[in-house]
Design a protein around this motif. Structure first.
Motif, PDB file in Angstrom:
ATOM      1  N   THR A 128       0.829  -1.198   0.000  1.00  0.00           N
ATOM      2  CA  THR A 128       0.000   0.000   0.000  1.00  0.00           C
ATOM      3  C   THR A 128       0.869   1.256   0.000  1.00  0.00           C
ATOM      4  OG1 THR A 128      -0.150  -0.072   2.407  1.00  0.00           O
ATOM      5  CG2 THR A 128      -1.931  -1.076   1.178  1.00  0.00           C
ATOM      6  N   LYS A 129       1.827   1.296   0.896  1.00  0.00           N
ATOM      7  CA  LYS A 129       2.789   2.395   0.957  1.00  0.00           C
ATOM      8  C   LYS A 129       4.172   1.783   0.802  1.00  0.00           C
ATOM      9  CE  LYS A 129       0.006   5.085   4.118  1.00  0.00           C
ATOM     10  NZ  LYS A 129      -0.117   5.594   5.484  1.00  0.00           N
ATOM     11  N   ASP A 130       5.066   2.518   0.183  1.00  0.00           N
ATOM     12  CA  ASP A 130       6.377   1.948  -0.107  1.00  0.00           C
ATOM     13  C   ASP A 130       7.216   1.691   1.142  1.00  0.00           C
ATOM     14  OD1 ASP A 130       5.982   1.751  -2.818  1.00  0.00           O
ATOM     15  OD2 ASP A 130       6.732   3.767  -3.220  1.00  0.00           O
ATOM     16  N   PHE A 131       7.170   2.570   2.114  1.00  0.00           N
ATOM     17  CA  PHE A 131       8.051   2.429   3.274  1.00  0.00           C
ATOM     18  C   PHE A 131       7.237   2.408   4.565  1.00  0.00           C
ATOM     19  CE2 PHE A 131      10.306   4.880  -0.015  1.00  0.00           C
ATOM     20  CZ  PHE A 131      11.272   3.950  -0.334  1.00  0.00           C
ATOM     21  N   ALA A 132       6.259   1.522   4.647  1.00  0.00           N
ATOM     22  CA  ALA A 132       5.393   1.449   5.819  1.00  0.00           C
ATOM     23  C   ALA A 132       5.824   0.302   6.727  1.00  0.00           C
ATOM     24  CB  ALA A 132       3.944   1.259   5.387  1.00  0.00           C
ATOM     25  N   LYS A 133       5.518   0.441   8.017  1.00  0.00           N
ATOM     26  CA  LYS A 133       5.897  -0.608   8.960  1.00  0.00           C
ATOM     27  C   LYS A 133       4.966  -1.811   8.894  1.00  0.00           C
ATOM     28  CE  LYS A 133       3.520   1.829  12.643  1.00  0.00           C
ATOM     29  NZ  LYS A 133       3.647   2.496  13.915  1.00  0.00           N
ATOM     30  N   GLU A 134       3.816  -1.712   8.194  1.00  0.00           N
ATOM     31  CA  GLU A 134       2.912  -2.855   8.021  1.00  0.00           C
ATOM     32  C   GLU A 134       3.405  -3.808   6.936  1.00  0.00           C
ATOM     33  OE1 GLU A 134       1.177   0.382   6.814  1.00  0.00           O
ATOM     34  OE2 GLU A 134       1.418   0.803   8.927  1.00  0.00           O
ATOM     35  N   ASN A 135       4.377  -3.385   6.175  1.00  0.00           N
ATOM     36  CA  ASN A 135       4.872  -4.195   5.055  1.00  0.00           C
ATOM     37  C   ASN A 135       5.741  -5.346   5.554  1.00  0.00           C
ATOM     38  OD1 ASN A 135       3.642  -2.344   3.422  1.00  0.00           O
ATOM     39  ND2 ASN A 135       5.522  -1.332   2.802  1.00  0.00           N
ATOM     40  N   TYR A 136       5.739  -6.404   4.755  1.00  0.00           N
ATOM     41  CA  TYR A 136       6.607  -7.550   4.989  1.00  0.00           C
ATOM     42  C   TYR A 136       7.444  -7.786   3.741  1.00  0.00           C
ATOM     43  CZ  TYR A 136       4.261  -8.844   9.295  1.00  0.00           C
ATOM     44  OH  TYR A 136       3.788  -8.857  10.575  1.00  0.00           O
ATOM     45  N   VAL A 137       8.584  -8.408   3.940  1.00  0.00           N
ATOM     46  CA  VAL A 137       9.482  -8.725   2.838  1.00  0.00           C
ATOM     47  C   VAL A 137       9.693 -10.236   2.816  1.00  0.00           C
ATOM     48  CG1 VAL A 137      11.772  -8.368   1.856  1.00  0.00           C
ATOM     49  CG2 VAL A 137      10.653  -6.515   3.098  1.00  0.00           C
ATOM     50  N   ALA A 138       9.451 -10.811   1.654  1.00  0.00           N
ATOM     51  CA  ALA A 138       9.695 -12.238   1.449  1.00  0.00           C
ATOM     52  C   ALA A 138      10.844 -12.373   0.460  1.00  0.00           C
ATOM     53  CB  ALA A 138       8.443 -12.921   0.914  1.00  0.00           C
ATOM     54  N   CYS A 139      11.894 -13.093   0.848  1.00  0.00           N
ATOM     55  CA  CYS A 139      13.077 -13.265   0.003  1.00  0.00           C
ATOM     56  C   CYS A 139      13.107 -14.699  -0.527  1.00  0.00           C
ATOM     57  CB  CYS A 139      14.347 -13.018   0.797  1.00  0.00           C
ATOM     58  SG  CYS A 139      14.373 -11.452   1.665  1.00  0.00           S
ATOM     59  N   TYR A 140      13.470 -14.833  -1.770  1.00  0.00           N
ATOM     60  CA  TYR A 140      13.617 -16.151  -2.372  1.00  0.00           C
ATOM     61  C   TYR A 140      14.610 -16.069  -3.513  1.00  0.00           C
ATOM     62  CZ  TYR A 140      10.575 -14.560  -6.150  1.00  0.00           C
ATOM     63  OH  TYR A 140      10.053 -13.864  -7.206  1.00  0.00           O
ATOM     64  N   HIS A 141      15.041 -17.229  -3.964  1.00  0.00           N
ATOM     65  CA  HIS A 141      15.999 -17.293  -5.065  1.00  0.00           C
ATOM     66  C   HIS A 141      15.294 -17.792  -6.315  1.00  0.00           C
ATOM     67  CE1 HIS A 141      19.885 -17.525  -7.005  1.00  0.00           C
ATOM     68  NE2 HIS A 141      19.514 -18.693  -7.501  1.00  0.00           N
ATOM     69  N   ASP A 142      15.400 -17.024  -7.386  1.00  0.00           N
ATOM     70  CA  ASP A 142      14.850 -17.405  -8.681  1.00  0.00           C
ATOM     71  C   ASP A 142      16.023 -17.757  -9.590  1.00  0.00           C
ATOM     72  OD1 ASP A 142      13.879 -16.306 -11.610  1.00  0.00           O
ATOM     73  OD2 ASP A 142      12.255 -17.225 -10.464  1.00  0.00           O
ATOM     74  N   GLU A 143      15.892 -18.831 -10.328  1.00  0.00           N
ATOM     75  CA  GLU A 143      16.999 -19.271 -11.169  1.00  0.00           C
ATOM     76  C   GLU A 143      17.305 -18.287 -12.281  1.00  0.00           C
ATOM     77  OE1 GLU A 143      15.987 -23.193 -12.422  1.00  0.00           O
ATOM     78  OE2 GLU A 143      15.942 -23.938 -10.375  1.00  0.00           O
ATOM     79  N   ALA A 144      16.317 -17.612 -12.806  1.00  0.00           N
ATOM     80  CA  ALA A 144      16.536 -16.684 -13.906  1.00  0.00           C
ATOM     81  C   ALA A 144      16.951 -15.292 -13.422  1.00  0.00           C
ATOM     82  CB  ALA A 144      15.268 -16.563 -14.751  1.00  0.00           C
ATOM     83  N   LYS A 145      16.390 -14.837 -12.297  1.00  0.00           N
ATOM     84  CA  LYS A 145      16.628 -13.465 -11.836  1.00  0.00           C
ATOM     85  C   LYS A 145      17.585 -13.361 -10.663  1.00  0.00           C
ATOM     86  CE  LYS A 145      12.175 -11.944 -13.441  1.00  0.00           C
ATOM     87  NZ  LYS A 145      10.976 -12.706 -13.374  1.00  0.00           N
ATOM     88  N   GLY A 146      17.870 -14.456 -10.012  1.00  0.00           N
ATOM     89  CA  GLY A 146      18.767 -14.413  -8.860  1.00  0.00           C
ATOM     90  C   GLY A 146      17.990 -14.206  -7.581  1.00  0.00           C
TER      91      GLY A 146
END
Length: 180
Positions: A128-146
């Motif tokens: 919803t907002k770019d730098f909000a504290k309600e946001n979560y970040v999910a990290c993963y590895h993609d073979e094509a994009k890294g």
């Protein structure tokens, strides 16, 4: 039994949104007015008639572009797969990312300091907002994009449905750190 969990999150509107609308309106009115001024200066009467038709087209174009600024993100979670779509003015839908939650390497609440610790080849913004504290970040590895990251704003129900599908390493990490 697989449950489909859907969540629609509207993109928040800021000051830039107002500037974009003002710019669109100025351009939409500026083109026909310029044609009328040129018609008065050159004494060519049919330019004023053309300006009337141009005004009609620019009004439609302004409406189209202003409504296209309304953006929503739709999160759909089904049997360990998270799919995020960008919905523009309820006219167009663009798939942003589709990933299996079991592939997540890391999952954490968004903070600038935590984001600076990681390097990503691709970051998908669907919050919803770019730098909000309600946001979560999910990290993963993609073979094509890294190494990729998804910044999104899930509700509690979506988070609760995703947690059991996290991989063992991620669950251990989150349990030991008591993050979720």
């Amino acid at each position: 039994m697989d449950n489909l969990i859907e969540q629609v999150v509207p993109k928040s509107r800021g000051v830039a949104y107002g500037f974009k609308i003002a710019l669109i309106i100025l351009i939409a009115l500026g083109i026909p007015i310029t044609l009328v001024v040129i018609a008065k200066m050159t004494q060519i009467a049919y330019l004023a008639v053309i300006a009337g038709f141009v005004l009609l087209f620019t009004i439609y174009g302004a409406w189209y572009f202003i409504t296209s600024l309304k953006v929503e993100y739709e999160y759909a979670f089904l049997s360990s797969t998270l799919k995020i779509d960008k919905v523009i003015a309820k006219r167009r839908r663009r798939a942003i990312v589709k990933v299996d939650v079991k592939r997540f390497d890391d999952f954490f609440p968004y903070t600038d300091s935590e984001m600076n610790k990681h390097r990503f080849n691709k970051v998908y913004h669907a919050a919803t907002k770019d730098f909000a504290k309600e946001n979560y970040v999910a990290c993963y590895h993609d073979e094509a994009k890294g190494k990729c990251a998804i910044v999104f704003t899930p509700n509690e129900r979506l988070l609760a449905e995703m947690k059991p599908y996290f991989g063992n390493d991620l669950r251990k990490k989150l349990f030991l750190n008591k993050q979720l």
